[in-house]
Design a protein around this motif. Sequence first.
Motif, PDB file in Angstrom:
ATOM      1  N   PHE A 280      94.265  31.361  45.385  1.00 52.90           N
ATOM      2  CA  PHE A 280      93.712  32.012  44.184  1.00 52.90           C
ATOM      3  C   PHE A 280      93.474  33.492  44.438  1.00 52.90           C
ATOM      4  O   PHE A 280      92.971  33.884  45.480  1.00 52.90           O
ATOM      5  CB  PHE A 280      92.393  31.341  43.785  1.00 52.90           C
ATOM      6  N   GLN A 281      93.808  34.307  43.437  1.00 49.03           N
ATOM      7  CA  GLN A 281      93.573  35.740  43.515  1.00 49.03           C
ATOM      8  C   GLN A 281      93.291  36.269  42.109  1.00 49.03           C
ATOM      9  O   GLN A 281      94.068  36.006  41.178  1.00 49.03           O
ATOM     10  CB  GLN A 281      94.798  36.442  44.111  1.00 49.03           C
ATOM     11  N   LEU A 282      92.174  36.992  41.971  1.00 48.44           N
ATOM     12  CA  LEU A 282      91.862  37.591  40.670  1.00 48.44           C
ATOM     13  C   LEU A 282      93.001  38.502  40.232  1.00 48.44           C
ATOM     14  O   LEU A 282      93.605  39.180  41.038  1.00 48.44           O
ATOM     15  CB  LEU A 282      90.567  38.408  40.747  1.00 48.44           C
ATOM     16  N   GLY A 283      93.264  38.523  38.968  1.00 48.81           N
ATOM     17  CA  GLY A 283      94.372  39.304  38.421  1.00 48.81           C
ATOM     18  C   GLY A 283      95.614  38.450  38.339  1.00 48.81           C
ATOM     19  O   GLY A 283      96.223  38.326  37.275  1.00 48.81           O
ATOM     20  N   VAL A 284      95.975  37.833  39.464  1.00 49.22           N
ATOM     21  CA  VAL A 284      97.117  36.923  39.474  1.00 49.22           C
ATOM     22  C   VAL A 284      96.797  35.699  38.616  1.00 49.22           C
ATOM     23  O   VAL A 284      97.664  35.166  37.928  1.00 49.22           O
ATOM     24  CB  VAL A 284      97.489  36.517  40.916  1.00 49.22           C
ATOM     25  N   HIS A 285      95.539  35.294  38.614  1.00 47.94           N
ATOM     26  CA  HIS A 285      95.148  34.136  37.799  1.00 47.94           C
ATOM     27  C   HIS A 285      95.355  34.408  36.312  1.00 47.94           C
ATOM     28  O   HIS A 285      95.686  33.516  35.544  1.00 47.94           O
ATOM     29  CB  HIS A 285      93.699  33.729  38.086  1.00 47.94           C
ATOM     30  N   LYS A 286      95.170  35.657  35.890  1.00 48.49           N
ATOM     31  CA  LYS A 286      95.398  35.999  34.483  1.00 48.49           C
ATOM     32  C   LYS A 286      96.877  35.881  34.136  1.00 48.49           C
ATOM     33  O   LYS A 286      97.230  35.433  33.042  1.00 48.49           O
ATOM     34  CB  LYS A 286      94.908  37.411  34.169  1.00 48.49           C
ATOM     35  N   ALA A 287      97.742  36.283  35.055  1.00 49.96           N
ATOM     36  CA  ALA A 287      99.176  36.132  34.828  1.00 49.96           C
ATOM     37  C   ALA A 287      99.519  34.653  34.676  1.00 49.96           C
ATOM     38  O   ALA A 287     100.305  34.274  33.803  1.00 49.96           O
ATOM     39  CB  ALA A 287      99.963  36.758  35.972  1.00 49.96           C
ATOM     40  N   TYR A 288      98.917  33.820  35.499  1.00 48.93           N
ATOM     41  CA  TYR A 288      99.145  32.374  35.413  1.00 48.93           C
ATOM     42  C   TYR A 288      98.705  31.835  34.051  1.00 48.93           C
ATOM     43  O   TYR A 288      99.455  31.121  33.382  1.00 48.93           O
ATOM     44  CB  TYR A 288      98.391  31.662  36.537  1.00 48.93           C
ATOM     45  N   LEU A 289      97.486  32.180  33.630  1.00 51.66           N
ATOM     46  CA  LEU A 289      96.977  31.679  32.353  1.00 51.66           C
ATOM     47  C   LEU A 289      97.814  32.189  31.183  1.00 51.66           C
ATOM     48  O   LEU A 289      98.105  31.455  30.238  1.00 51.66           O
ATOM     49  CB  LEU A 289      95.512  32.070  32.192  1.00 51.66           C
ATOM     50  N   TRP A 290      98.196  33.454  31.236  1.00 49.12           N
ATOM     51  CA  TRP A 290      99.038  34.054  30.203  1.00 49.12           C
ATOM     52  C   TRP A 290     100.378  33.317  30.145  1.00 49.12           C
ATOM     53  O   TRP A 290     100.809  32.859  29.087  1.00 49.12           O
ATOM     54  CB  TRP A 290      99.233  35.532  30.526  1.00 49.12           C
ATOM     55  N   ALA A 291     101.025  33.193  31.302  1.00 51.43           N
ATOM     56  CA  ALA A 291     102.353  32.581  31.370  1.00 51.43           C
ATOM     57  C   ALA A 291     102.313  31.101  31.003  1.00 51.43           C
ATOM     58  O   ALA A 291     103.243  30.584  30.382  1.00 51.43           O
ATOM     59  CB  ALA A 291     102.943  32.774  32.763  1.00 51.43           C
ATOM     60  N   ARG A 292     101.250  30.416  31.373  1.00 50.93           N
ATOM     61  CA  ARG A 292     101.141  28.986  31.050  1.00 50.93           C
ATOM     62  C   ARG A 292     101.178  28.780  29.536  1.00 50.93           C
ATOM     63  O   ARG A 292     101.825  27.866  29.038  1.00 50.93           O
ATOM     64  CB  ARG A 292      99.875  28.406  31.662  1.00 50.93           C
ATOM     65  N   THR A 293     100.513  29.653  28.797  1.00 53.10           N
ATOM     66  CA  THR A 293     100.562  29.553  27.340  1.00 53.10           C
ATOM     67  C   THR A 293     101.970  29.852  26.834  1.00 53.10           C
ATOM     68  O   THR A 293     102.456  29.192  25.917  1.00 53.10           O
ATOM     69  CB  THR A 293      99.526  30.493  26.694  1.00 53.10           C
ATOM     70  N   LEU A 294     102.632  30.832  27.437  1.00 58.14           N
ATOM     71  CA  LEU A 294     103.988  31.176  27.006  1.00 58.14           C
ATOM     72  C   LEU A 294     104.984  30.045  27.254  1.00 58.14           C
ATOM     73  O   LEU A 294     106.004  29.960  26.563  1.00 58.14           O
ATOM     74  CB  LEU A 294     104.470  32.444  27.700  1.00 58.14           C
ATOM     75  N   THR A 295     104.700  29.183  28.223  1.00 59.41           N
ATOM     76  CA  THR A 295     105.596  28.045  28.449  1.00 59.41           C
ATOM     77  C   THR A 295     105.468  27.011  27.337  1.00 59.41           C
ATOM     78  O   THR A 295     106.341  26.182  27.157  1.00 59.41           O
ATOM     79  CB  THR A 295     105.334  27.356  29.808  1.00 59.41           C
ATOM     80  N   LYS A 296     104.385  27.072  26.605  1.00 65.30           N
ATOM     81  CA  LYS A 296     104.134  26.115  25.531  1.00 65.30           C
ATOM     82  C   LYS A 296     104.592  26.629  24.167  1.00 65.30           C
ATOM     83  O   LYS A 296     105.059  25.854  23.340  1.00 65.30           O
ATOM     84  CB  LYS A 296     102.642  25.784  25.476  1.00 65.30           C
ATOM     85  N   ALA A 297     104.435  27.923  23.919  1.00 65.48           N
ATOM     86  CA  ALA A 297     104.699  28.463  22.579  1.00 65.48           C
ATOM     87  C   ALA A 297     105.264  29.877  22.668  1.00 65.48           C
ATOM     88  O   ALA A 297     104.823  30.676  23.500  1.00 65.48           O
ATOM     89  CB  ALA A 297     103.407  28.474  21.759  1.00 65.48           C
ATOM     90  N   ARG A 298     106.183  30.165  21.787  1.00 67.28           N
ATOM     91  CA  ARG A 298     106.710  31.523  21.683  1.00 67.28           C
ATOM     92  C   ARG A 298     105.614  32.408  21.098  1.00 67.28           C
ATOM     93  O   ARG A 298     104.959  32.030  20.117  1.00 67.28           O
ATOM     94  CB  ARG A 298     107.933  31.542  20.798  1.00 67.28           C
ATOM     95  N   THR A 299     105.429  33.580  21.681  1.00 68.17           N
ATOM     96  CA  THR A 299     104.307  34.433  21.304  1.00 68.17           C
ATOM     97  C   THR A 299     104.785  35.806  20.864  1.00 68.17           C
ATOM     98  O   THR A 299     105.592  36.442  21.536  1.00 68.17           O
ATOM     99  CB  THR A 299     103.314  34.559  22.466  1.00 68.17           C
ATOM    100  N   ILE A 300     104.239  36.243  19.736  1.00 67.14           N
ATOM    101  CA  ILE A 300     104.467  37.596  19.242  1.00 67.14           C
ATOM    102  C   ILE A 300     103.141  38.336  19.332  1.00 67.14           C
ATOM    103  O   ILE A 300     102.098  37.824  18.909  1.00 67.14           O
ATOM    104  CB  ILE A 300     104.976  37.597  17.790  1.00 67.14           C
ATOM    105  N   LEU A 301     103.172  39.520  19.878  1.00 64.35           N
ATOM    106  CA  LEU A 301     101.989  40.360  20.008  1.00 64.35           C
ATOM    107  C   LEU A 301     102.015  41.441  18.942  1.00 64.35           C
ATOM    108  O   LEU A 301     102.974  42.206  18.851  1.00 64.35           O
ATOM    109  CB  LEU A 301     101.942  40.997  21.404  1.00 64.35           C
ATOM    110  N   VAL A 302     100.956  41.480  18.126  1.00 67.56           N
ATOM    111  CA  VAL A 302     100.828  42.523  17.118  1.00 67.56           C
ATOM    112  C   VAL A 302      99.966  43.628  17.713  1.00 67.56           C
ATOM    113  O   VAL A 302      98.772  43.440  17.961  1.00 67.56           O
ATOM    114  CB  VAL A 302     100.179  41.996  15.820  1.00 67.56           C
TER     115      VAL A 302
END
Length: 185
Positions: free
Chosen positions: A113-135
């Motif tokens: 575990f490493q702070l910062g890297v964990h955010k990439a994991y959480l972000w990417a995990r959601t992207l594996t489930k649903a296509r995301t558009i950022l406004v």
Amino acid sequence: MVLNNKREIVAAVAGHYLEAHRAGVAKARQIAEVKAPGAADLVVVAPGGFPKDANLYQAQKALYHAGAVVKPGGRIILVAEGSEGSGDRLFEETMAAWPTPEEVVKDFESREFQLGVHKAYLWARTLTKARTILVSSHLPEGLAKIMMVEQVGTLQAALDRVTPHLPEDAQVILMPKASSTIPVL
């Protein structure tokens, strides 16, 4: 302390740390949990304004909550200012190091575990489930590509992009203060 969405103290707990924590969680659930009628084809989500959307590190919390109620293969529209960019060097570097969200997730699961890297994991995990558009019209140039999302400048542009891909009877969930909302199916 348990805070509401306006950052007002609504409860205080004390005592044995486990018992106090459990009591605080119970109170927070009463305030923040919202029952969803079912998984949605589209979730339109916003963190809840500044400072919760100043950068993507903070906005990820809203994206995570959207991921809890979107159908696999569904769509998420994340509305976040993002003028401070990613908000964390390791978060951004980790996302940039891999070509797909699945590889970001796999990398995280193989390391300590490493702070910062964990955010990439959480972000990417959601992207594996649903296509995301950022406004966001304030995101630094090129960052959306690194973050593996499509970027548009307005909510209407995002809706125009996702609507053709939704079923006629699409289920839609709106979460305007998603960082402070715990969706429950």
